[in-house]
Scaffold this motif. Sequence first.
Motif, short mmCIF file in Angstrom:
data_model
loop_
_atom_site.label_atom_id
_atom_site.label_comp_id
_atom_site.label_asym_id
_atom_site.label_seq_id
_atom_site.Cartn_x
_atom_site.Cartn_y
_atom_site.Cartn_z
N SER A 79 -1.16 3.87 0.65
CA SER A 79 0.01 4.62 1.36
C SER A 79 1.17 4.39 -0.05
CB SER A 79 0.55 3.94 2.59
OG SER A 79 1.80 4.43 2.91
N SER A 80 1.62 5.41 -0.14
CA SER A 80 2.66 5.61 -1.40
C SER A 80 4.10 6.05 -0.68
CB SER A 80 2.30 6.65 -2.32
OG SER A 80 2.00 7.86 -1.67
N GLY A 81 4.19 6.17 0.52
CA GLY A 81 5.48 6.55 1.12
C GLY A 81 6.52 5.42 0.99
N ARG A 82 7.55 5.72 1.66
CA ARG A 82 8.58 4.56 1.86
C ARG A 82 8.23 3.72 3.07
NH1 ARG A 82 14.76 7.15 0.70
NH2 ARG A 82 14.34 7.68 -1.31
N PHE A 83 7.55 4.29 4.11
CA PHE A 83 7.14 3.61 5.16
C PHE A 83 5.67 3.75 5.55
CE2 PHE A 83 11.21 5.88 5.90
CZ PHE A 83 12.22 4.83 6.22
N PRO A 84 5.34 2.60 5.99
CA PRO A 84 4.01 2.48 6.41
C PRO A 84 3.36 3.73 7.19
CG PRO A 84 4.86 0.35 7.23
CD PRO A 84 6.02 1.30 6.68
N ALA A 85 2.21 3.97 6.83
CA ALA A 85 1.86 5.24 7.67
C ALA A 85 0.97 4.90 8.87
CB ALA A 85 0.60 6.23 6.74
N ASP A 86 0.93 5.25 10.09
CA ASP A 86 0.35 4.67 11.07
C ASP A 86 -0.10 5.85 12.15
OD1 ASP A 86 2.66 5.92 12.08
OD2 ASP A 86 3.38 4.25 13.12
N SER A 112 5.89 19.33 11.35
CA SER A 112 4.45 18.90 10.97
C SER A 112 4.18 19.27 9.74
CB SER A 112 3.79 18.96 12.08
OG SER A 112 4.12 18.27 13.31
N GLY A 113 4.56 20.69 9.63
CA GLY A 113 3.85 21.58 8.30
C GLY A 113 4.68 21.19 6.98
N GLN A 114 5.91 20.68 7.31
CA GLN A 114 6.87 20.42 6.10
C GLN A 114 6.93 18.96 5.82
OE1 GLN A 114 8.35 22.32 4.25
NE2 GLN A 114 7.63 24.14 5.48
N VAL A 115 6.21 17.96 6.43
CA VAL A 115 6.42 16.45 6.44
C VAL A 115 5.56 16.01 5.09
CG1 VAL A 115 4.48 15.87 7.79
CG2 VAL A 115 6.20 14.21 7.56
N ARG A 116 6.22 15.11 4.27
CA ARG A 116 5.66 14.59 3.36
C ARG A 116 4.55 13.53 3.71
NH1 ARG A 116 9.21 12.95 -1.29
NH2 ARG A 116 7.56 12.78 -2.29
N PHE A 117 3.30 13.92 3.08
CA PHE A 117 2.37 12.80 3.46
C PHE A 117 2.11 11.73 2.43
CE2 PHE A 117 -2.03 11.90 4.44
CZ PHE A 117 -2.00 11.06 5.60
N GLY A 118 2.27 10.67 2.44
CA GLY A 118 2.07 9.41 1.40
C GLY A 118 0.85 8.72 1.29
N VAL A 119 -0.15 9.27 1.93
CA VAL A 119 -1.46 8.53 1.87
C VAL A 119 -2.42 9.12 1.01
CG1 VAL A 119 -3.34 7.93 3.36
CG2 VAL A 119 -0.98 7.87 4.43
N PRO A 155 -4.53 2.06 13.03
CA PRO A 155 -3.24 2.02 13.58
C PRO A 155 -1.90 1.90 12.42
CG PRO A 155 -4.91 0.12 14.15
CD PRO A 155 -5.33 0.80 13.08
N ILE A 156 -2.48 1.30 11.34
CA ILE A 156 -1.32 1.25 10.21
C ILE A 156 -2.10 1.10 8.92
CG2 ILE A 156 -0.83 -1.15 10.46
CD1 ILE A 156 2.11 -0.66 10.07
N VAL A 157 -1.18 1.84 7.84
CA VAL A 157 -1.79 1.50 6.38
C VAL A 157 -0.60 1.00 5.76
CG1 VAL A 157 -2.80 2.58 4.52
CG2 VAL A 157 -3.25 3.50 6.65
N HIS A 205 1.68 -1.68 0.53
CA HIS A 205 1.07 -2.54 -0.45
C HIS A 205 -0.33 -3.10 -0.30
CE1 HIS A 205 5.03 -2.32 -2.53
NE2 HIS A 205 5.64 -2.69 -1.34
N GLY A 206 -1.22 -2.78 -1.18
CA GLY A 206 -2.49 -3.25 -0.74
C GLY A 206 -3.54 -2.33 -0.25
N GLY A 207 -2.99 -1.30 0.77
CA GLY A 207 -3.70 -0.57 1.28
C GLY A 207 -4.95 -1.21 2.16
N GLN A 208 -5.94 -0.40 2.47
CA GLN A 208 -6.95 -0.96 3.32
C GLN A 208 -8.22 -0.36 2.92
OE1 GLN A 208 -5.91 -0.47 7.48
NE2 GLN A 208 -7.86 -1.43 8.28
#
Length: 416
Positions: A81-88, A49-56, A109-111, A114-117
């Motif tokens: 979200s700027s990561g490869r996968f949607p943040a949820d 959890s401490g090493q995960v890249r957070f793309g939000v 539930p999900i970000v 593209h477009g964001g929220q």
Amino acid sequence: MLSGLTIRGRCLLAAGVAAGICALVLDERDLLRVSAFVIALPLLALALSGQVRFGVSARRVIDPPRVEVGSRADVQLHISSSGRFPADGLVLEDGTPHALGGRPRFRLPIVPRHGGQVLTYPVVPALRGIHHIGPLRTWIGDPFGLAQFERELAGRSRMVATPQVVELAGLPAGSGLGTGEDGTARLRAGHGEDDAMVRQYRQGDDIRRVHWKSTARRDELMVRVEERPWHGGVTVLLDRRSAAHRGNGAHNSVEWAISAVASICLHLAQHGQQVRLVTEDGHPLTRNIGGDDGGRDEALLDSLAAVRPSPQRDLECSRDPGDGHELIAVLGETTTAAVAELTKLRPQETRSIAVLLAVRSWNGDGAGNDVDDAARRLRAAGWTVVVADGPRTPITEVWRELCGQTKAGDTAGMMQ
């Protein structure tokens, strides 16, 4: 090091340690293997959890950034979200101060990438001041809920809660303040068409500003000067001494005084007056309020939004608080010594007006004799005095009474 563990993770780690101790005491190798696995699981979750890249990322927009006390503003949170996968599974909390309401909390539930929220929540400031909203935080954890880390998505944003401004009618009679609806006309008295301020035409001047009478008289093209001559203006004094006011929070008498000062200054400025705002120590908050520049009005409201009560106990005037100009003083509790300070350096022929606050009424007590005594002494010194009896006294009523007193005073003076 273990601060990122949740309660579940800490309990599991403690259980693993306890199982390991029991395995060593009982010499149970199978139990020791289980304890090693139970200990390793929360530690592994903590490390991942401490090493995960957070793309939000997020940004905050406040509309409008300047709002009157009791009015609504909308805060928009743009989440992307700027990561490869949607943040949820995100939980967001914005750090809103207590004066603006509770801290809003959102569960996303999900970000989408593209477009964001966009998330929106209202704020209604209950207290005047410079408020800071933020930071915006979220928490990142593992699927088992064993570890959790706090991440800041957006910093602080500034929001200005200005004092309440009420619309006033009329002007105090006499002197440079004019008489009622004719005040502006009286300001221009003596500056008729023939005496208009003019200068020679310059390249780029608007042809509509040509003063044809002066042009014909001087045989050269002359234009009007838009700037009106300085008439001395009005000085408004705000008494912000904490010892001179009563009440709590938004119902403090100093808040009533600040709202009254804001209303008076803007009202006079709308009627063409040059207004100078000073505090009880003679320090100017703003200069030359008025004219067509709306930015000066905003500067006045920003200055009053940031005003804090002064620790000064007594009024001390090293010079005339009105600086030789007409004076409107909004005063808290005023002692005999304070009256002497206010009047000793004021020219007798210059208009002086005082709005006295019966500050004890803000605590639910009676007005007391101190206000009447101060009002009597100021009137004896030639001041026009109006008393605000309590927090329920409308500013418009006080201003109406003040205009009525000055008109009556001018009528009596003419009859004499």
